[in-house]
Structures are given as C-alpha cells and as structure tokens.
Motif scaffolding. Structure first.
Motif, PDB file in Angstrom:
ATOM      1  N   VAL A 183     -26.360  23.792 -80.620  1.00 37.54           N
ATOM      2  CA  VAL A 183     -26.566  23.153 -81.932  1.00 37.54           C
ATOM      3  C   VAL A 183     -28.051  22.914 -82.155  1.00 37.54           C
ATOM      4  N   ARG A 184     -28.539  23.361 -83.312  1.00 40.60           N
ATOM      5  CA  ARG A 184     -29.926  23.164 -83.716  1.00 40.60           C
ATOM      6  C   ARG A 184     -29.972  22.877 -85.206  1.00 40.60           C
ATOM      7  N   PHE A 185     -30.960  22.089 -85.603  1.00 42.36           N
ATOM      8  CA  PHE A 185     -31.180  21.785 -87.013  1.00 42.36           C
ATOM      9  C   PHE A 185     -32.481  22.438 -87.456  1.00 42.36           C
ATOM     10  N   PHE A 186     -32.526  22.915 -88.706  1.00 40.61           N
ATOM     11  CA  PHE A 186     -33.694  23.603 -89.252  1.00 40.61           C
ATOM     12  C   PHE A 186     -34.073  23.013 -90.599  1.00 40.61           C
ATOM     13  N   ILE A 206     -29.795  16.400 -79.364  1.00 36.89           N
ATOM     14  CA  ILE A 206     -28.331  16.315 -79.335  1.00 36.89           C
ATOM     15  C   ILE A 206     -27.968  15.489 -78.109  1.00 36.89           C
ATOM     16  N   ALA A 207     -27.348  14.345 -78.345  1.00 42.24           N
ATOM     17  CA  ALA A 207     -27.063  13.392 -77.264  1.00 42.24           C
ATOM     18  C   ALA A 207     -25.622  13.478 -76.792  1.00 42.24           C
ATOM     19  N   GLY A 208     -24.985  14.595 -76.998  1.00 35.70           N
ATOM     20  CA  GLY A 208     -23.589  14.707 -76.578  1.00 35.70           C
ATOM     21  C   GLY A 208     -22.691  14.028 -77.571  1.00 35.70           C
ATOM     22  N   SER A 265     -25.345   9.648 -86.072  1.00 36.70           N
ATOM     23  CA  SER A 265     -26.686   9.402 -85.521  1.00 36.70           C
ATOM     24  C   SER A 265     -27.067   7.944 -85.732  1.00 36.70           C
ATOM     25  N   GLN A 266     -27.774   7.402 -84.759  1.00 38.21           N
ATOM     26  CA  GLN A 266     -28.362   6.076 -84.865  1.00 38.21           C
ATOM     27  C   GLN A 266     -29.759   6.242 -85.439  1.00 38.21           C
ATOM     28  N   THR A 283     -31.747  11.498 -83.146  1.00 39.21           N
ATOM     29  CA  THR A 283     -30.817  11.735 -82.039  1.00 39.21           C
ATOM     30  C   THR A 283     -29.407  11.757 -82.624  1.00 39.21           C
ATOM     31  N   VAL A 284     -28.673  12.827 -82.333  1.00 39.99           N
ATOM     32  CA  VAL A 284     -27.378  13.074 -82.975  1.00 39.99           C
ATOM     33  C   VAL A 284     -26.284  13.235 -81.922  1.00 39.99           C
ATOM     34  N   ARG A 285     -25.113  12.688 -82.197  1.00 38.19           N
ATOM     35  CA  ARG A 285     -23.919  12.893 -81.382  1.00 38.19           C
ATOM     36  C   ARG A 285     -22.949  13.768 -82.163  1.00 38.19           C
ATOM     37  N   ILE A 286     -22.399  14.762 -81.481  1.00 42.15           N
ATOM     38  CA  ILE A 286     -21.481  15.694 -82.135  1.00 42.15           C
ATOM     39  C   ILE A 286     -20.156  15.674 -81.389  1.00 42.15           C
ATOM     40  N   GLY A 287     -19.088  15.371 -82.110  1.00 41.86           N
ATOM     41  CA  GLY A 287     -17.766  15.305 -81.489  1.00 41.86           C
ATOM     42  C   GLY A 287     -17.140  16.676 -81.320  1.00 41.86           C
ATOM     43  N   ASP A 288     -16.002  16.689 -80.651  1.00 43.79           N
ATOM     44  CA  ASP A 288     -15.225  17.919 -80.453  1.00 43.79           C
ATOM     45  C   ASP A 288     -14.511  18.300 -81.745  1.00 43.79           C
TER      46      ASP A 288
END
Length: 162
Positions: free
Chosen positions: A75-78, A89-91, A114-115, A151-156
């Motif tokens: 995962v990447r942001f542009f 990406i913090a999991g 994200s926080q 810092t972003v968290r991405i769920g399943d």
C-alpha cells in the motif's frame, strides 16, 4: 427392495446430490481479480477531532460473481503529481481471515483509519495489490477522497458494516 428401502435410497441419493452440488458451487466461485471489481474510496464521519476514517468499497463489475479475502499489500499513497507520499502504514490487520462473496448487491470493504498527531496530508491516489490466491493479486490505483494523518491503519477485507 420394499417401498421403505426405495424411499430411503432415493432420499440418501438426493441428499448426496444436494450436498455435492453445494460444495461444487462453492468451489467453482472464482477468486476476484482487479477486472472483476469496481473499487472506490470514501470518507466516513470523523470518529474524533484527532482521527480520520475511510472505507474502500469493492463492488462487483457487471455480471461478476467472485470471492476475496485477506489483506491489501504494498500500500502506497501518491499526490496529484504522482509522487509517493511519506505516509506510514502501521498495520491494523485483524488476522480475522474471511472470504467475502462479491456478486449482485454483495460487496466487500476495507476500512482505513488514521490518527492525527500533526499535520494532515491529502493524497490523490492509493496504490495497492489485492489479495491473491497463493500469489500477489492485481495492482490497483484508486482515487483518494480526502485528507488523512501521516500514519495509517488498514484493515482486512471484510463484509461492509451496516
């Protein structure tokens, strides 16, 4: 064979056909690829002043029936110029693996949070690989709707909530 015996054999045969038909139908549902899905990202109501929440909708393309499960990878942001942004990406994967059927009105979702501990950033796109089966899934580029923390968290992949 008496009537009772014939009836028992017929019922057992029908149950076997029904059971194998169900198993065969489940086994025949293909894994979702990028061309099977219409993916979009959406802003949700902010859970607090210090957090953002988004969800990604994985809807079926017209006439598609497939299944998907697992986690997005790479995962990447542009930004709008195509430059990779410094967003960590913090999991956040839950480890609760489920395969979600995607067909007709049934969709899958990925939740992103994200926080905000400093400045926010506004990506133009998110780039990621879909979960594959035994290999990396298709790479997808999706427009991103609004600002997030760095810092972003991405769920399943899961069924949509609500």
């Amino acid at each position: 064979m008496n009537t009772f015996g014939k009836t028992a054999v017929a019922v057992a045969g029908a149950a076997l056909v029904a059971a194998t038909g169900t198993v065969a139908a489940q086994a025949e549902t293909p894994w979702c690829t990028g061309s099977d899905l219409v993916i979009s990202a959406h802003r949700m109501n902010k859970p607090s002043a210090n957090a953002t929440a988004h969800w990604m909708r994985l809807a079926p393309a017209e006439g598609v029936s497939c299944k998907i499960g697992g986690s997005l990878s790479n995962v990447r942001f542009f930004d709008a110029s195509g430059r990779k942004m410094n967003i960590q990406i913090a999991g956040g994967q839950t480890g609760n693996y489920v395969e979600v059927p995607v067909e007709g009105y049934r969709e899958a979702a990925v939740y992103v949070g994200s926080q905000i501990t400093g400045p926010t950033v506004t990506p133009a796109f998110i780039l990621f690989n879909l979960p594959g089966q035994g290999s990396l899934g298709d790479e997808m580029l999706v427009p991103w709707p609004s600002s997030i923390g760095t810092t972003v968290r991405i769920g399943d992949v899961t069924e949509p909530v609500g």
